[in-house]
Scaffold this motif. Structure first.
Motif, PDB file in Angstrom:
ATOM      1  N   ALA A 158      -5.097   7.962  11.052  1.00 39.06           N
ATOM      2  CA  ALA A 158      -5.968   7.049  10.307  1.00 39.06           C
ATOM      3  C   ALA A 158      -5.168   6.398   9.177  1.00 39.06           C
ATOM      4  O   ALA A 158      -4.299   7.029   8.565  1.00 39.06           O
ATOM      5  N   ALA A 159      -5.453   5.129   8.910  1.00 36.01           N
ATOM      6  CA  ALA A 159      -4.668   4.347   7.952  1.00 36.01           C
ATOM      7  C   ALA A 159      -5.096   4.641   6.512  1.00 36.01           C
ATOM      8  O   ALA A 159      -5.821   3.877   5.882  1.00 36.01           O
ATOM      9  N   PHE A 160      -4.625   5.787   6.049  1.00 40.70           N
ATOM     10  CA  PHE A 160      -4.846   6.180   4.653  1.00 40.70           C
ATOM     11  C   PHE A 160      -3.511   6.561   4.047  1.00 40.70           C
ATOM     12  O   PHE A 160      -2.572   6.935   4.766  1.00 40.70           O
ATOM     13  N   TRP A 161      -3.477   6.502   2.713  1.00 41.43           N
ATOM     14  CA  TRP A 161      -2.344   7.021   1.955  1.00 41.43           C
ATOM     15  C   TRP A 161      -2.923   7.967   0.928  1.00 41.43           C
ATOM     16  O   TRP A 161      -3.675   7.564   0.042  1.00 41.43           O
ATOM     17  N   LYS A 162      -2.540   9.238   1.074  1.00 38.96           N
ATOM     18  CA  LYS A 162      -3.200  10.299   0.332  1.00 38.96           C
ATOM     19  C   LYS A 162      -2.268  10.824  -0.749  1.00 38.96           C
ATOM     20  O   LYS A 162      -1.096  11.075  -0.484  1.00 38.96           O
ATOM     21  N   SER A 199       3.976   2.349   3.176  1.00 34.25           N
ATOM     22  CA  SER A 199       4.635   3.584   3.603  1.00 34.25           C
ATOM     23  C   SER A 199       3.851   4.202   4.754  1.00 34.25           C
ATOM     24  O   SER A 199       2.764   3.739   5.108  1.00 34.25           O
ATOM     25  N   LEU A 200       4.401   5.260   5.334  1.00 34.75           N
ATOM     26  CA  LEU A 200       3.753   5.946   6.470  1.00 34.75           C
ATOM     27  C   LEU A 200       2.307   6.308   6.147  1.00 34.75           C
ATOM     28  O   LEU A 200       2.012   6.744   5.033  1.00 34.75           O
ATOM     29  N   PHE A 201       1.442   6.177   7.106  1.00 34.48           N
ATOM     30  CA  PHE A 201       0.067   6.644   6.915  1.00 34.48           C
ATOM     31  C   PHE A 201       0.089   8.163   6.698  1.00 34.48           C
ATOM     32  O   PHE A 201       0.828   8.874   7.377  1.00 34.48           O
ATOM     33  N   SER A 202      -0.753   8.615   5.819  1.00 30.23           N
ATOM     34  CA  SER A 202      -0.866  10.065   5.639  1.00 30.23           C
ATOM     35  C   SER A 202      -1.875  10.658   6.601  1.00 30.23           C
ATOM     36  O   SER A 202      -1.909  11.861   6.820  1.00 30.23           O
ATOM     37  N   GLY A 203      -2.723   9.817   7.159  1.00 28.78           N
ATOM     38  CA  GLY A 203      -3.885  10.324   7.879  1.00 28.78           C
ATOM     39  C   GLY A 203      -4.958  10.681   6.863  1.00 28.78           C
ATOM     40  O   GLY A 203      -4.737  10.621   5.645  1.00 28.78           O
ATOM     41  N   GLY A 204      -6.135  11.042   7.374  1.00 24.85           N
ATOM     42  CA  GLY A 204      -7.260  11.280   6.465  1.00 24.85           C
ATOM     43  C   GLY A 204      -7.332  12.715   5.999  1.00 24.85           C
ATOM     44  O   GLY A 204      -6.433  13.491   6.230  1.00 24.85           O
ATOM     45  N   LYS A 256      -6.559  13.002  11.219  1.00 24.75           N
ATOM     46  CA  LYS A 256      -5.672  13.664  10.261  1.00 24.75           C
ATOM     47  C   LYS A 256      -4.254  13.117  10.284  1.00 24.75           C
ATOM     48  O   LYS A 256      -3.489  13.324   9.340  1.00 24.75           O
ATOM     49  N   PHE A 267       0.834  -1.202   0.000  1.00 26.42           N
ATOM     50  CA  PHE A 267       0.000   0.000   0.000  1.00 26.42           C
ATOM     51  C   PHE A 267       0.874   1.259   0.000  1.00 26.42           C
ATOM     52  O   PHE A 267       2.050   1.227   0.377  1.00 26.42           O
ATOM     53  N   GLY A 268       0.243   2.376  -0.364  1.00 23.00           N
ATOM     54  CA  GLY A 268       0.948   3.651  -0.377  1.00 23.00           C
ATOM     55  C   GLY A 268       2.027   3.655  -1.446  1.00 23.00           C
ATOM     56  O   GLY A 268       1.864   3.088  -2.533  1.00 23.00           O
ATOM     57  N   ARG A 269       3.154   4.289  -1.128  1.00 25.44           N
ATOM     58  CA  ARG A 269       4.236   4.381  -2.110  1.00 25.44           C
ATOM     59  C   ARG A 269       4.753   2.993  -2.500  1.00 25.44           C
ATOM     60  O   ARG A 269       5.157   2.768  -3.636  1.00 25.44           O
ATOM     61  N   TRP A 328       2.641  12.144  -3.157  1.00 28.54           N
ATOM     62  CA  TRP A 328       2.115  11.622  -1.905  1.00 28.54           C
ATOM     63  C   TRP A 328       2.113  12.719  -0.855  1.00 28.54           C
ATOM     64  O   TRP A 328       3.012  13.553  -0.815  1.00 28.54           O
ATOM     65  N   ILE A 329       1.112  12.687  -0.003  1.00 27.10           N
ATOM     66  CA  ILE A 329       0.961  13.691   1.052  1.00 27.10           C
ATOM     67  C   ILE A 329       1.135  13.012   2.406  1.00 27.10           C
ATOM     68  O   ILE A 329       0.562  11.955   2.642  1.00 27.10           O
ATOM     69  N   GLU A 330       1.934  13.626   3.263  1.00 26.16           N
ATOM     70  CA  GLU A 330       2.106  13.110   4.628  1.00 26.16           C
ATOM     71  C   GLU A 330       1.662  14.168   5.617  1.00 26.16           C
ATOM     72  O   GLU A 330       1.565  15.343   5.264  1.00 26.16           O
ATOM     73  N   HIS A 358     -15.866   8.636   6.542  1.00 28.90           N
ATOM     74  CA  HIS A 358     -14.680   9.041   5.786  1.00 28.90           C
ATOM     75  C   HIS A 358     -14.762   8.490   4.378  1.00 28.90           C
ATOM     76  O   HIS A 358     -15.125   7.340   4.184  1.00 28.90           O
ATOM     77  N   LEU A 374      -7.454   8.788  -1.903  1.00 31.22           N
ATOM     78  CA  LEU A 374      -7.196   8.215  -0.588  1.00 31.22           C
ATOM     79  C   LEU A 374      -7.166   6.703  -0.734  1.00 31.22           C
ATOM     80  O   LEU A 374      -8.203   6.057  -0.884  1.00 31.22           O
ATOM     81  N   ASP A 375      -5.946   6.153  -0.733  1.00 29.13           N
ATOM     82  CA  ASP A 375      -5.809   4.697  -0.745  1.00 29.13           C
ATOM     83  C   ASP A 375      -6.073   4.187   0.655  1.00 29.13           C
ATOM     84  O   ASP A 375      -5.764   4.870   1.640  1.00 29.13           O
ATOM     85  N   TRP A 376      -6.599   2.979   0.750  1.00 26.56           N
ATOM     86  CA  TRP A 376      -6.907   2.424   2.054  1.00 26.56           C
ATOM     87  C   TRP A 376      -6.638   0.929   2.063  1.00 26.56           C
ATOM     88  O   TRP A 376      -6.529   0.309   1.006  1.00 26.56           O
ATOM     89  N   TYR A 377      -6.509   0.387   3.247  1.00 28.30           N
ATOM     90  CA  TYR A 377      -6.250  -1.045   3.424  1.00 28.30           C
ATOM     91  C   TYR A 377      -7.514  -1.621   4.065  1.00 28.30           C
ATOM     92  O   TYR A 377      -7.759  -1.388   5.258  1.00 28.30           O
ATOM     93  N   PRO A 378      -8.338  -2.322   3.271  1.00 29.81           N
ATOM     94  CA  PRO A 378      -9.604  -2.831   3.816  1.00 29.81           C
ATOM     95  C   PRO A 378      -9.385  -3.627   5.108  1.00 29.81           C
ATOM     96  O   PRO A 378      -8.544  -4.526   5.150  1.00 29.81           O
ATOM     97  N   LEU A 407      -3.491  -7.562   9.848  1.00 29.28           N
ATOM     98  CA  LEU A 407      -4.011  -6.198  10.063  1.00 29.28           C
ATOM     99  C   LEU A 407      -3.425  -5.476  11.273  1.00 29.28           C
ATOM    100  O   LEU A 407      -3.862  -4.380  11.613  1.00 29.28           O
TER     101      LEU A 407
END
Lengths: 82, 156
Positions: free
Chosen positions: B123-127, A77-82, B120, A7-9, B137-139, B84, B53-57, A58
């Motif tokens: 939460a387990a997202f990749w934006k 990669s690191l979570f970005s948050g929402g 913010k 996931f992510g990068r 990518w945003i951190e 969300h 917003l990528d997510w891990y189900p 998980l």
């Protein structure tokens, strides 16, 4: 073969899923990471970073955690948050 | 106490969520909501055409639930909702909706503030933002981390 999720990068570079032939007794995350990373330069670039974490079923885990066939393993990669 | 935590890949309507949250409510004196919108510009002012917003189900939902449970344990709220978005979002669309209900306003404000600070950053997202110049990518930024750090020292 055990599927490995990205996931992510990591997912951007390697695609959403890879696989690895895990022994029945499992392997530590550190070793899974090394085996995946040695496949090519892209995998090494994606995985050999201190900010790339792993999860097993998980739950985010450390490098010593052992993952066995049948468990859900992911690198991200690191979570970005929402 | 009712916790309503949801992840959705379809349009999120803040007015519709608020209407449901308010319906039949006669005990609490305060409802606070926060609606987060996708911006059409990045931090550096560059044009953003889509936010993904990528997510891990499973993991993403769990991270949201953990944050909601922590808010419910920390503040004297009676109900809260967290919805969300995930997937592709265009500027102007709602990314996140949070609502809290409490006997009095300060508790409702504090719980919503806490929920958003944690969502913010944790939460387990990749934006990632996509615009004319490509994708990036945003951190969490220092401002987000500083906002989160406030809650480590404060009591509600």
């Amino acid at each position: 073969m055990t599927p490995i999720l990205f996931f992510g990068r990591v997912g951007e570079l390697l695609g959403p899923e890879g696989s690895l032939d895990l022994p029945a007794e499992g392997l530590p995350v550190r070793e899974i990471r090394r085996l995946l990373a040695e496949r090519d330069e892209v995998a090494a670039d994606a995985l050999l970073r201190s900010d790339v974490r792993a999860s097993v079923d998980l739950v985010v885990v450390g490098e010593d955690a052992v993952a066995r066939p049948g468990q859900e393993i992911a690198f991200f990669s690191l979570f970005s948050g929402g | 106490m009712a916790l309503d935590v949801r992840l959705t890949s379809t349009t999120l309507s803040a007015p519709a969520e608020l209407e449901v949250f308010l319906a039949g409510r006669t005990v609490e004196g305060a409802v606070v909501t926060f609606t987060g919108l996708a911006r059409g510009a990045g931090k550096d002012g560059s044009v953003v055409e889509t936010l993904t917003l990528d997510w891990y189900p499973g993991m993403t939902e769990r991270s949201m639930q953990d944050i909601a449970e922590a808010a419910a344990a920390r503040f004297p709220v009676t109900d809260l909702v967290v919805v969300h978005r995930c997937g592709e979002i265009v500027p102007g669309e709602t990314i996140v909706f949070v609502a809290t209900a409490a006997a009095h306003r300060r508790e409702a404000f504090a719980a919503a503030d806490y929920l958003m600070d944690r969502l913010k950053t944790e939460a387990a997202f990749w934006k990632r933002e996509t615009g004319p110049s490509g994708t990036r990518w945003i951190e969490p930024v220092d401002e987000d981390r500083a906002a989160l750090a406030r809650w480590k020292d404060e009591t509600p």
